[in-house]
Design a protein around this motif. Structure first.
Motif, short mmCIF file in Angstrom:
data_model
loop_
_atom_site.label_atom_id
_atom_site.label_comp_id
_atom_site.label_asym_id
_atom_site.label_seq_id
_atom_site.Cartn_x
_atom_site.Cartn_y
_atom_site.Cartn_z
N GLY A 1 -3.49 11.31 -21.98
CA GLY A 1 -4.49 12.00 -22.17
C GLY A 1 -5.65 12.01 -21.05
N LEU A 2 -5.26 11.33 -19.93
CA LEU A 2 -6.02 11.35 -18.79
C LEU A 2 -5.39 12.43 -17.69
CD1 LEU A 2 -6.09 7.68 -17.71
CD2 LEU A 2 -8.29 9.25 -18.26
N ARG A 3 -4.25 12.81 -17.75
CA ARG A 3 -3.72 13.94 -16.85
C ARG A 3 -4.23 14.91 -16.84
NH1 ARG A 3 -1.38 12.92 -12.08
NH2 ARG A 3 0.29 11.23 -12.82
N PRO A 4 -4.92 15.69 -17.86
CA PRO A 4 -5.27 16.85 -17.91
C PRO A 4 -6.69 16.95 -17.28
CG PRO A 4 -4.45 16.59 -19.96
CD PRO A 4 -4.36 15.22 -19.28
N ALA B 1 -10.33 3.42 -8.57
CA ALA B 1 -11.51 3.76 -9.43
C ALA B 1 -11.73 2.83 -10.45
CB ALA B 1 -11.30 5.30 -9.51
N ALA B 2 -10.66 2.54 -11.10
CA ALA B 2 -10.42 1.50 -12.25
C ALA B 2 -9.14 0.84 -12.19
CB ALA B 2 -10.90 2.17 -13.70
N PHE B 3 -9.22 -0.33 -12.83
CA PHE B 3 -7.84 -0.85 -13.24
C PHE B 3 -7.92 -1.13 -14.78
CE2 PHE B 3 -5.42 -4.71 -14.65
CZ PHE B 3 -4.26 -4.66 -14.12
N ILE B 4 -6.68 -0.82 -15.25
CA ILE B 4 -6.55 -0.47 -16.70
C ILE B 4 -5.18 -1.63 -16.93
CG2 ILE B 4 -5.89 0.69 -18.74
CD1 ILE B 4 -6.86 3.14 -16.95
N GLY B 5 -5.52 -2.83 -17.86
CA GLY B 5 -4.50 -3.59 -18.13
C GLY B 5 -4.05 -3.20 -19.57
N ALA B 6 -2.77 -2.91 -19.82
CA ALA B 6 -2.27 -2.46 -20.83
C ALA B 6 -1.71 -3.84 -21.82
CB ALA B 6 -1.23 -1.34 -20.84
N ASP B 7 -2.26 -4.38 -22.56
CA ASP B 7 -2.16 -5.49 -23.28
C ASP B 7 -1.64 -6.66 -22.28
OD1 ASP B 7 -1.73 -7.23 -25.53
OD2 ASP B 7 0.08 -6.09 -26.17
N ILE C 1 -10.63 -2.17 -17.26
CA ILE C 1 -10.63 -1.87 -18.56
C ILE C 1 -9.29 -2.70 -19.10
CG2 ILE C 1 -9.96 0.19 -20.07
CD1 ILE C 1 -11.23 1.74 -17.47
N HIS C 2 -9.50 -3.16 -20.47
CA HIS C 2 -8.25 -3.75 -21.14
C HIS C 2 -8.16 -2.84 -22.26
CE1 HIS C 2 -5.44 -7.17 -21.35
NE2 HIS C 2 -5.79 -6.95 -22.50
N TYR C 3 -6.80 -2.37 -22.48
CA TYR C 3 -6.52 -1.85 -23.60
C TYR C 3 -5.63 -2.61 -24.53
CZ TYR C 3 -4.88 2.51 -25.78
OH TYR C 3 -4.34 3.60 -27.03
N ILE C 4 -6.19 -2.76 -25.46
CA ILE C 4 -5.59 -3.62 -26.68
C ILE C 4 -6.27 -4.88 -26.65
CG2 ILE C 4 -3.44 -4.43 -26.24
CD1 ILE C 4 -2.45 -3.67 -28.93
N GLY C 5 -7.39 -5.20 -27.20
CA GLY C 5 -7.87 -6.61 -27.43
C GLY C 5 -7.18 -7.68 -27.78
N PRO C 6 -7.07 -8.85 -26.75
CA PRO C 6 -6.30 -9.87 -27.30
C PRO C 6 -6.85 -10.54 -28.56
CG PRO C 6 -6.93 -9.96 -25.25
CD PRO C 6 -7.68 -8.75 -25.63
N SER D 1 -8.91 7.32 -25.91
CA SER D 1 -8.69 6.15 -24.89
C SER D 1 -9.14 6.86 -23.55
CB SER D 1 -7.34 5.44 -24.90
OG SER D 1 -6.40 6.46 -24.63
N ALA D 2 -8.45 7.92 -23.29
CA ALA D 2 -8.80 8.79 -21.98
C ALA D 2 -10.62 8.99 -21.78
CB ALA D 2 -8.16 10.13 -22.07
N ALA D 3 -11.01 9.36 -22.84
CA ALA D 3 -12.62 9.64 -22.86
C ALA D 3 -13.04 8.32 -22.52
CB ALA D 3 -12.98 10.16 -24.42
N ALA D 4 -12.76 7.26 -23.04
CA ALA D 4 -13.62 6.02 -22.80
C ALA D 4 -13.34 5.59 -21.45
CB ALA D 4 -12.72 4.84 -23.64
N VAL D 5 -11.93 5.73 -20.76
CA VAL D 5 -11.52 5.50 -19.34
C VAL D 5 -12.37 6.48 -18.54
CG1 VAL D 5 -10.08 5.56 -17.48
CG2 VAL D 5 -9.43 4.35 -19.52
#
Length: 387
Positions: free
Chosen positions: A29-32, A93-99, A119-124, A375-379
């Motif tokens: 979603g981010l790449r475009p 620009a940001a760090f994204i932790g995937a789970d 940004i944390h992707y998928i809430g613990p 998710s891309a829009a939120a990032v």
């Protein structure tokens, strides 16, 4: 937005296959929007297929369970510290932790303190256990992305910015799976009776679940000689270990068709599934299949963790339904006789199967969003606010 983000750098970490899948959807979603951005950190094959640079093999992080993590603490902490120092020097620009919260939240806390958006992707699963972790999340996370609708209110109440983006599995799995096509793909007659067994993808899960699952299959076969059993294997190591455990238990006579991957095909082909607790149980629900959820672990770990749960369910289908839609058999209760009996009921109770299919269809609709876009829009919003 893309023109202002040329040469942008985003760092991501996924520590196991489920996080790899989540992050890959996000990257697609981010790449475009960020065609020239550099995506790097630690990830798996699905992320790398999106042009991601992984500085360590993701398998090096893949470990589950309290005691196994403690045994490898120094190694994992060394990787975390090295990556932290690289990112503090680079300032993405940001760090994204995937789970993978045990690793990522600690890293995110240090990066956020240094002014890097996290940004944390998928809430613990603080709603299931370890609710005290919310204080660490508040310190560590600039924005939380959640995959279940009920989670939004939990993080909003805690003051953590949050976006519900839907569950990627709800998009990947069709609303009406084709059981016949799955059976044809596996070389099976469409009218056969199929049980899929899924003792887990991690070596520790295989160690504790395999023998009981295969013994249950043997008991089921004794009740119905027409049953056919299939088991998807996550990789060659898992296949070899599964066969080793079966041989050591003297269960080589149980006919089970092992598959290389193809877990979704194996679930789609099934009349019912015996599945280890985890993401796979949600996949089974999205395929609208009856199931028995089971889980076994090291006894000491069980004695520690059994007191931490906040609710009576561990399987995601039951948690989403807020009731025991399907049986859960844990530790000592997950013995072969109990597993076989519970599976037999799932196979033979036709009205129950119809009710489950409808409940699972409703569940599927509730989780269905365009997660890559959401998710891309939120990032992108987080990155824009940080400029």
């Amino acid at each position: 937005m893309a023109s202002s983000a040329d040469k942008l750098s985003l760092a991501l970490v996924a520590g196991e296959p489920s996080g790899d899948m989540l992050a890959a959807r996000l990257l697609s979603g981010l790449r475009p929007h960020l065609p020239d951005a550099r995506f790097h950190g630690i990830g798996g094959p699905q992320m790398m297929a999106q042009g991601f640079e992984s500085h360590w093999p993701m398998d090096q992080l893949t470990v589950r369970g309290l005691l196994p993590v403690l045994m490898r603490y120094r190694e994992l902490k060394g990787i975390q510290n090295t990556l932290r120092d690289q990112l503090l020097a680079e300032r993405p620009a940001a760090f994204i932790g995937a789970d993978y919260p045990g690793f990522n939240l600690g890293l995110e806390e240090q990066l956020k303190a240094a002014g890097i958006p996290t940004i944390h992707y998928i809430g613990p699963q603080i709603w299931a256990w370890r609710g005290g972790r919310i204080q660490k999340i508040i310190r560590a996370v600039s924005h939380m992305l959640v995959v279940f609708p009920f989670e939004e209110a939990i993080y909003q109440q805690a003051g953590v910015p949050v976006s519900y983006v839907g569950h990627p599995l709800a998009e990947l799995i069709p609303l009406t799976p084709d059981e016949g096509a799955a059976r044809r793909a596996l070389g099976m007659p469409e009218d056969c009776n199929v049980v899929t067994i899924m003792p887990g993808s991690r070596m520790s899960e295989l160690k504790y679940n395999t023998v009981a699952f295969v013994q249950a299959a043997k008991l089921l076969k004794a009740r119905d000689r027409t049953l056919r059993f299939i088991a998807p294997m996550a990789g060659e190591r898992q296949r070899a270990y599964f066969l080793q455990l079966v041989a050591q238990a003297g269960l080589q006579d149980v006919e089970i068709q092992l598959l290389d991957g193809q877990s979704h095909t194996a679930i789609a082909a099934a009349d019912a599934v015996l599945v280890a607790s985890g993401t796979a149980s949600l996949e089974v629900a999205l395929f609208k299949k009856p199931m028995v959820i089971a889980y076994k672990m090291m006894e000491l770990e069980w004695q520690i963790l059994r007191h931490f749960g906040y609710q009576p369910w561990i399987g995601m289908p039951n948690i989403l339904a807020r009731e025991f839609l399907v049986p859960e058999l844990l530790q000592h209760a997950a013995n072969p006789e109990a597993l076989a009996e519970a599976m037999w009921k799932q196979l033979s109770d036709a009205p129950h199967r119809l009710r489950l299919a409808q409940r699972f269809t409703d569940m599927h609709h509730s989780l269905l969003r365009n997660s890559a876009v959401e998710s891309a829009a939120a990032v992108l919003r987080v990155i824009e606010r940080a400029k």
